[in-house]
Design a protein around this motif. Structure first.
Motif, PDB file in Angstrom:
ATOM      1  N   ALA A 284       0.857  -1.198   0.000  1.00 25.00           N
ATOM      2  CA  ALA A 284       0.000   0.000   0.000  1.00 25.00           C
ATOM      3  C   ALA A 284       0.886   1.240   0.000  1.00 25.00           C
ATOM      4  N   HIS A 285       0.318   2.388  -0.373  1.00 27.93           N
ATOM      5  CA  HIS A 285       1.100   3.637  -0.338  1.00 27.93           C
ATOM      6  C   HIS A 285       1.349   4.039   1.115  1.00 27.93           C
ATOM      7  N   ALA A 286       0.308   3.904   1.970  1.00 26.56           N
ATOM      8  CA  ALA A 286       0.509   4.088   3.420  1.00 26.56           C
ATOM      9  C   ALA A 286       0.644   2.662   3.972  1.00 26.56           C
ATOM     10  N   TYR A 287       1.834   2.100   3.850  1.00 29.44           N
ATOM     11  CA  TYR A 287       2.012   0.656   4.062  1.00 29.44           C
ATOM     12  C   TYR A 287       2.012   0.261   5.544  1.00 29.44           C
ATOM     13  N   GLY A 301       2.746  -2.342  12.554  1.00 27.98           N
ATOM     14  CA  GLY A 301       2.860  -0.886  12.561  1.00 27.98           C
ATOM     15  C   GLY A 301       2.401  -0.259  11.263  1.00 27.98           C
ATOM     16  N   GLY A 302       2.204   1.053  11.342  1.00 28.46           N
ATOM     17  CA  GLY A 302       1.819   1.830  10.162  1.00 28.46           C
ATOM     18  C   GLY A 302       1.992   3.309  10.473  1.00 28.46           C
ATOM     19  N   ARG A 303       1.539   4.154   9.556  1.00 29.46           N
ATOM     20  CA  ARG A 303       1.883   5.570   9.671  1.00 29.46           C
ATOM     21  C   ARG A 303       1.101   6.320  10.760  1.00 29.46           C
ATOM     22  N   GLY A 304      -0.182   6.066  10.961  1.00 29.54           N
ATOM     23  CA  GLY A 304      -0.946   6.834  11.953  1.00 29.54           C
ATOM     24  C   GLY A 304      -0.894   8.316  11.655  1.00 29.54           C
ATOM     25  N   VAL A 305      -0.756   9.136  12.714  1.00 26.89           N
ATOM     26  CA  VAL A 305      -0.590  10.586  12.518  1.00 26.89           C
ATOM     27  C   VAL A 305       0.847  10.793  12.058  1.00 26.89           C
ATOM     28  N   PRO A 306       1.072  11.233  10.812  1.00 32.43           N
ATOM     29  CA  PRO A 306       2.437  11.148  10.279  1.00 32.43           C
ATOM     30  C   PRO A 306       3.422  12.145  10.883  1.00 32.43           C
ATOM     31  N   ALA A 422       1.581  21.077   6.293  1.00 31.78           N
ATOM     32  CA  ALA A 422       0.525  20.920   5.279  1.00 31.78           C
ATOM     33  C   ALA A 422       0.965  19.903   4.218  1.00 31.78           C
ATOM     34  N   GLY A 423       2.238  19.949   3.828  1.00 32.02           N
ATOM     35  CA  GLY A 423       2.740  19.041   2.798  1.00 32.02           C
ATOM     36  C   GLY A 423       2.662  17.587   3.251  1.00 32.02           C
ATOM     37  N   VAL A 424       3.132  17.307   4.467  1.00 33.58           N
ATOM     38  CA  VAL A 424       3.174  15.908   4.931  1.00 33.58           C
ATOM     39  C   VAL A 424       1.750  15.385   5.143  1.00 33.58           C
ATOM     40  N   HIS A 425       0.898  16.202   5.764  1.00 37.29           N
ATOM     41  CA  HIS A 425      -0.472  15.728   5.999  1.00 37.29           C
ATOM     42  C   HIS A 425      -1.226  15.574   4.685  1.00 37.29           C
ATOM     43  N   GLY A 426      -0.999  16.516   3.740  1.00 39.36           N
ATOM     44  CA  GLY A 426      -1.650  16.410   2.427  1.00 39.36           C
ATOM     45  C   GLY A 426      -1.204  15.141   1.714  1.00 39.36           C
ATOM     46  N   LEU A 427       0.095  14.856   1.816  1.00 38.10           N
ATOM     47  CA  LEU A 427       0.647  13.672   1.152  1.00 38.10           C
ATOM     48  C   LEU A 427      -0.015  12.387   1.664  1.00 38.10           C
ATOM     49  N   TYR A 428      -0.101  12.264   2.997  1.00 37.01           N
ATOM     50  CA  TYR A 428      -0.673  11.020   3.527  1.00 37.01           C
ATOM     51  C   TYR A 428      -2.184  10.949   3.308  1.00 37.01           C
TER      52      TYR A 428
END
Ligand SMILES: Cc1cc2nc3c(=O)[nH]c(=O)nc-3n(C[C@H](O)[C@H](O)[C@H](O)COP(=O)(O)OP(=O)(O)OC[C@H]3O[C@@H](n4cnc5c(N)ncnc54)[C@H](O)[C@@H]3O)c2cc1C
Length: 461
Positions: A284-287, A301-306, A422-428
């Motif tokens: 997955a993209h958010a693997y 595990g996974g990304r959660g709040v990045p 904004a960039g990191v949250h937008g990305l995820y």
């Protein structure tokens, strides 16, 4: 369910009694800031090469408090960064191949030291499986295999397993196939970092805990307890680096969250299989990433709040309830037999991400300032190789390690806030939507949203 308290790994193993803090100003030959894998491996190899060196490690909390005591326990040979970017180094593609070869050998080096130093880290070298849980993921795996082959990686290094071959190893619901890379081991991370810290202090390194470094400059590490003067000062603070003066935009502290089940019954393990203890992720993209633990659980595990605004950190690993629920859903979807066991513990931590997603090992011979990190979530084995390399660089000994393409690599700085947040949250957000669309569509095409995300972020594939 416990939440935070650093990690399940520490809770299960027990945090050792605190070591003393720095008693006052002093001098050393080498001062290392941060007692995670990077700092401790560097100290370990320095002392082995030159037992007479006076090496001091300063740790703000306790050895292994950071990502090194919280991670997924994959000792992976995976390259922390993009082949194409490392290939811009004068050594080109052959330099990248060398770096990859050294990373593969590093998995065995970590295993060797565990035996030599009597470190009980539950290490099993079972390889790693990247499973496809949608047709789009499966198509990406097949493209990835072609890419690996184009770089010269034959079937000894990676091969595709069809569904029957995968099922004979481990039952992952909805998985169509997998890539298998043999060069990966599973460990109990706190066991590894605690054992390494003991080996390091046994060798004569002075490891001071509860000692926060407030600034680093040529020849000087400042703490509230006094200054350490040394010709070499090494910054080994990965995801915490933004807290040091002048380093706010060097490495982004990316959050990763984990949960662990209670012990699974024999019947559950019989239905899942997984006797080879391969580490497992999806495509997955958010693997997600997982291991079968030495004590009969699944840690996932996974990304959660990045990312937290202003490069903020978690509080002793406490995880948002929404992230726990999200990881629990992934776990039950992939391994339905885990429903009986529930979740025993959730925690999170920060890893260091450079703006171009490529790690660096750096030593400036003029100032004596060095650092290593930015492993983008693949730092357990990489920190060992980085530590050996820093040790050679400090001693001024040219070696096959000191010319690898990540040595001296310079990444651009991150954008200032609020663009960074904004960039990191937008990305995820893009990645999660892309994963949902791909699962629903049952099409083999990668979502355009994910492609846009990759383009914006520069995440290597
Ligand atoms: C949840 C999670 C899962 C992960 N899973 C994997 C995995 O399965 N496989 C893998 O390869 N990688 C994984 N990673 C990444 C990997 O754990 C890290 O890249 C690696 O541990 C980094 O080691 P380090 O020593 O550089 O940093 P850290 O382990 O973070 O150590 C840095 C140390 O520096 C100390 N410090 C910071 N600032 C100061 C200061 N000012 N003064 C004194 N001390 C200071 C900190 O307290 C900390 O102990 C994961 C990371 C996380 C968070």
């Amino acid at each position: 369910m416990r939440n935070g308290e650093v990690s399940y790994w520490w809770q299960a193993r027990g945090v050792p009694p605190r070591r003393p803090s720095l008693p006052g100003g002093t001098e050393a030959d080498v001062c290392i800031v941060g007692a995670g894998f990077t700092g401790l491996w560097t100290a370990y190899y320095l002392k082995r090469a030159d037992p007479g060196l006076r090496v001091i490690v300063l740790e703000q909390d306790f050895a292994g408090f950071g990502a090194s005591g919280r991670n997924g326990g994959w000792v992976t040979a995976s390259l922390p960064g993009s082949r194409a970017r490392y290939a811009t180094h004068p050594r080109g593609r052959s330099g990248v191949r060398e770096l990859e070869r050294h990373l593969r050998e590093t998995v065995d080096e970590v295993a060797r030291v565990c035996v030599a130093e009597g470190i009980d880290a539950g290490l099993v070298k079972g390889g790693t499986l990247t499973v496809a849980t949608s047709p789009a993921q499966d198509a990406r795996l097949r493209r990835q295999l072609e890419h690996e082959r184009s770089w010269g990686d034959g079937p000894r290094i990676v091969r595709y397993l069809n569904k029957a071959e995968l099922d004979s190893r481990v039952q992952v619901t909805g998985a169509a196939g997998a890539l298998f890379y043999p060069d990966c081991a599973r460990v109990q991370p706190a066991g590894l970092v605690a054992g390494l810290a003991e080996a390091v202090t046994r060798s004569g390194v002075l490891l001071y805990e509860s000692t926060r470094v407030t600034s680093i400059s040529a020849g000087l590490a400042r703490t509230s307890a006094g200054d350490v003067r040394a010709p070499y000062i090494l910054r080994c603070t990965e995801g915490f680096t933004a807290g040091l003066p002048g380093q706010h935009r060097t490495l982004l502290p990316m959050n990763s969250s984990m949960v662990v089940t209670g012990p699974l019954s024999d019947a559950a393990w019989k239905s899942i299989g997984w006797e080879g203890c391969e580490t497992i992720s999806d495509e997955a993209h958010a693997y997600m990433y997982a291991q079968r633990t030495a004590d009969g659980r699944i840690a996932l595990g996974g990304r959660g709040v990045p990312y937290r605004f202003g490069s903020g950190l978690d509080h002793d690993g406490a995880v948002a309830a929404s992230t726990v629920a999200q990881l629990g859903r992934i776990l039950r979807r992939m391994f339905p037999a885990t429903a009986e066991a529930g979740l025993d513990h959730a925690w999170c931590g920060v890893l260091g991400v450079p703006r171009d997603w490529c790690a660096t090992v750096m030593m400036d011979p003029l100032t004596g300032l060095g650092w290593a990190g930015g492993y983008t979530g693949q730092g357990v084995a990489a920190a060992n190789l980085a530590g050996r390399t820093l040790a050679d660089l400090v001693r001024g000994v040219p070696s096959p390690l000191t010319t690898l393409p990540w040595v001296g690599h310079r990444s651009p700085r991150w954008e200032p806030e609020p663009a960074r947040w904004a960039g990191v949250h937008g990305l995820y957000a893009l990645y999660r939507t892309a994963d949902r669309l791909e699962s629903a569509a049952r099409s083999s095409r990668t979502s355009l949203l994910a492609r846009a995300g990759d383009l914006i972020s520069g995440i290597p594939h």
